[in-house]
Design an enzyme around this catalytic site. Structure first.
Site, short mmCIF file in Angstrom:
data_model
loop_
_atom_site.label_atom_id
_atom_site.label_comp_id
_atom_site.label_asym_id
_atom_site.label_seq_id
_atom_site.Cartn_x
_atom_site.Cartn_y
_atom_site.Cartn_z
N ARG A 44 0.83 -1.21 0.00
CA ARG A 44 0.00 0.00 0.00
C ARG A 44 0.87 1.26 0.00
O ARG A 44 2.03 1.24 0.39
CB ARG A 44 -0.92 0.02 1.22
CG ARG A 44 -1.92 -1.13 1.26
CD ARG A 44 -2.77 -1.06 2.52
NE ARG A 44 -3.72 -2.16 2.61
CZ ARG A 44 -3.44 -3.35 3.15
NH1 ARG A 44 -2.22 -3.57 3.65
NH2 ARG A 44 -4.35 -4.30 3.20
N LYS A 74 -1.84 -0.71 7.87
CA LYS A 74 -3.29 -0.92 8.02
C LYS A 74 -3.62 -2.13 8.89
O LYS A 74 -4.52 -2.07 9.74
CB LYS A 74 -3.94 -1.06 6.65
CG LYS A 74 -5.45 -1.23 6.70
CD LYS A 74 -6.06 -1.31 5.31
CE LYS A 74 -7.57 -1.47 5.37
NZ LYS A 74 -8.18 -1.55 4.02
N HIS A 110 -3.43 3.44 -5.71
CA HIS A 110 -3.73 2.17 -5.05
C HIS A 110 -4.01 1.05 -6.05
O HIS A 110 -3.83 -0.14 -5.73
CB HIS A 110 -4.93 2.34 -4.11
CG HIS A 110 -5.22 1.12 -3.28
ND1 HIS A 110 -4.44 0.75 -2.20
CD2 HIS A 110 -6.20 0.18 -3.37
CE1 HIS A 110 -4.93 -0.36 -1.66
NE2 HIS A 110 -5.99 -0.72 -2.35
N ARG A 122 -1.74 -1.92 -6.74
CA ARG A 122 -1.78 -3.11 -5.86
C ARG A 122 -2.58 -4.22 -6.53
O ARG A 122 -2.18 -5.39 -6.50
CB ARG A 122 -2.38 -2.72 -4.52
CG ARG A 122 -2.34 -3.79 -3.44
CD ARG A 122 -2.59 -3.13 -2.09
NE ARG A 122 -3.11 -4.02 -1.07
CZ ARG A 122 -2.36 -4.80 -0.30
NH1 ARG A 122 -1.05 -4.83 -0.48
NH2 ARG A 122 -2.91 -5.56 0.63
N HIS A 139 -2.94 -10.43 2.95
CA HIS A 139 -4.36 -10.65 3.23
C HIS A 139 -4.55 -11.85 4.16
O HIS A 139 -3.83 -12.84 4.05
CB HIS A 139 -5.13 -10.89 1.94
CG HIS A 139 -5.30 -9.67 1.10
ND1 HIS A 139 -5.49 -9.71 -0.26
CD2 HIS A 139 -5.30 -8.36 1.43
CE1 HIS A 139 -5.61 -8.47 -0.73
NE2 HIS A 139 -5.49 -7.65 0.28
N TYR A 195 -9.13 -8.15 -5.26
CA TYR A 195 -8.07 -7.47 -6.01
C TYR A 195 -7.87 -8.10 -7.38
O TYR A 195 -7.47 -7.42 -8.33
CB TYR A 195 -6.75 -7.51 -5.22
CG TYR A 195 -6.65 -6.45 -4.17
CD1 TYR A 195 -6.04 -5.24 -4.42
CD2 TYR A 195 -7.19 -6.65 -2.90
CE1 TYR A 195 -5.96 -4.25 -3.46
CE2 TYR A 195 -7.12 -5.68 -1.92
CZ TYR A 195 -6.50 -4.48 -2.21
OH TYR A 195 -6.43 -3.50 -1.24
#
Length: 375
Positions: free
Chosen positions: A226, A249, A330, A333, A353, A362
């Protein structure tokens, strides 16, 4: 000669004029509504008015707190619920403790503030057990109708947690959660995905304008991390031939081998790290190569600066985004996930993840690419 004021012309409660014949002036006084004592405010009417309004507001707030405290005490003694305001005060202390203990991230703590304030403003005087689905739905509807479904989702999620905690502390009956009963706001994603050709066009422009932008884009695509994590990457994070990332995050800890290579652009992570090095001593991979009016050479390039310059380069590339909104930084990603998945890399681990469902989102190119039919 100053005119003698008429008492009924003064509209601010507790503010009184006093006319002095001796000096021919009007003096203003404030009468404390509880003690009955007068306080002199001078001869400036505007200033006296402002002070009186502020004093009334503070007294009203103080009385409200006293009334809430008394009503909570009475309600508790009768086995009834406390007010929403009182529970939200306790809920916020719980969140402060969770932040201090490392149970939640600073961004999560910050994100909870607005939903709590909204519930306090709309239903703070109600008993917490009397807050119903309609109270929550009205808060959500104001954001949905204003075109902010994502914010409505955040509010709903936080308020669900507010009532979960209230259940745990016995302030509402087990299972009582009016926020959970509301409909989940739907968010239609219009932001376009990025393909490799589009990425290359943006990269060429961004890199020509700022070398640090080329480095940032290469890091984004080769590591799949990120924006905030890319901005924070340091050379000291590299040891044992790996780049170590603690995701801002999620707190996930990743060790990415410098040998990792993205075949689609033929760049390895080691190549990108070498490109990031500069004669200026800088702890950050993404740093300014030249001094500017706003930053010194070698200083960290913050996320906002990277976002702004990516958007400028993207707009100069004059890519047709169709009916959707242009891709953001973003989106690299997602592009990294799709390119590495085709290469056979475990993209769930690379992206940090916790579930394959997150990675699958994604991998969705939102109709960008063609589906090839095998024959």
């Amino acid at each position: 000669m100053a005119a003698r004021p008429r008492k009924n012309n003064v509209k601010v409660p507790n503010l009184y004029p006093l006319f002095s014949r001796k000096v021919n002036k009007i003096y203003w006084r404030y009468k404390h509504p509880v003690t009955g004592k007068f306080h002199s405010l001078g001869t400036d009417e505007a200033e006296a008015t402002a002070i009186a309004i502020e004093a009334n507001a503070r007294l009203a707030e103080q009385r409200t707190r006293q009334v809430l405290a008394i009503s909570d005490k009475i309600a508790t003694s009768k086995g009834k619920a406390i007010t929403a305001n009182t529970w939200l005060d306790r809920y916020w202390k719980i969140q402060d403790e969770r932040l201090e203990n490392g149970d939640i991230r600073p961004n999560t703590h910050k994100q909870k503030a607005k939903p709590v304030a909204l519930l306090r403003a709309s239903a703070g005087m109600k008993l917490i057990s009397a807050v119903d689905v309609r109270d929550i739905a009205q808060i959500l509807e104001s954001y949905i109708s204003d075109g902010q479904p994502r914010m409505a989702q955040v509010i709903r999620s936080v308020l669900i947690d507010v009532f979960k905690e209230a259940q745990h502390y016995g302030e509402v009956p087990p299972g009582y959660n009016p926020a959970l009963a509301t409909k989940q706001p739907r968010r239609r994603i219009t932001r376009q995905r990025l393909n490799l050709d589009e990425w290359q066009k943006i990269f060429n422009i961004a890199d020509a304008n700022h070398q640090y932008m080329g480095n940032a884009m290469l890091l984004a695509l080769v590591t799949g991390q990120r924006l905030g994590d890319i901005s924070n990457m340091k050379f000291s994070d590299i040891w044992d031939d790996q780049l170590h990332v603690i995701q801002e995050k999620t707190g996930s800890k990743l060790a990415i081998p410098l040998s990792l290579r993205l075949n689609a652009i033929n760049w390895s992570l080691r190549d990108v790290v070498v490109r990031c090095r500069d004669y200026a001593v800088s702890p950050y991979l993404i740093h300014f190569f030249r001094s500017t009016s706003q930053a010194e050479r070698g200083s960290q390039v913050k996320s906002n600066t990277i976002t702004m310059n990516f958007s400028k380069a993207r707009d100069k590339a004059e890519i047709d985004w169709g009916d959707g909104t242009p891709a953001t930084f973003h989106e690299q990603r997602s592009l990294a996930e799709r390119l590495y998945e085709a290469q056979g890399i475990d993209t769930q681990k690379l992206l940090g993840h916790k579930s394959p469902n997150q990675t699958a989102r994604y991998h969705d190119d939102r109709g960008k690419g063609w589906v090839t039919i095998a024959v």
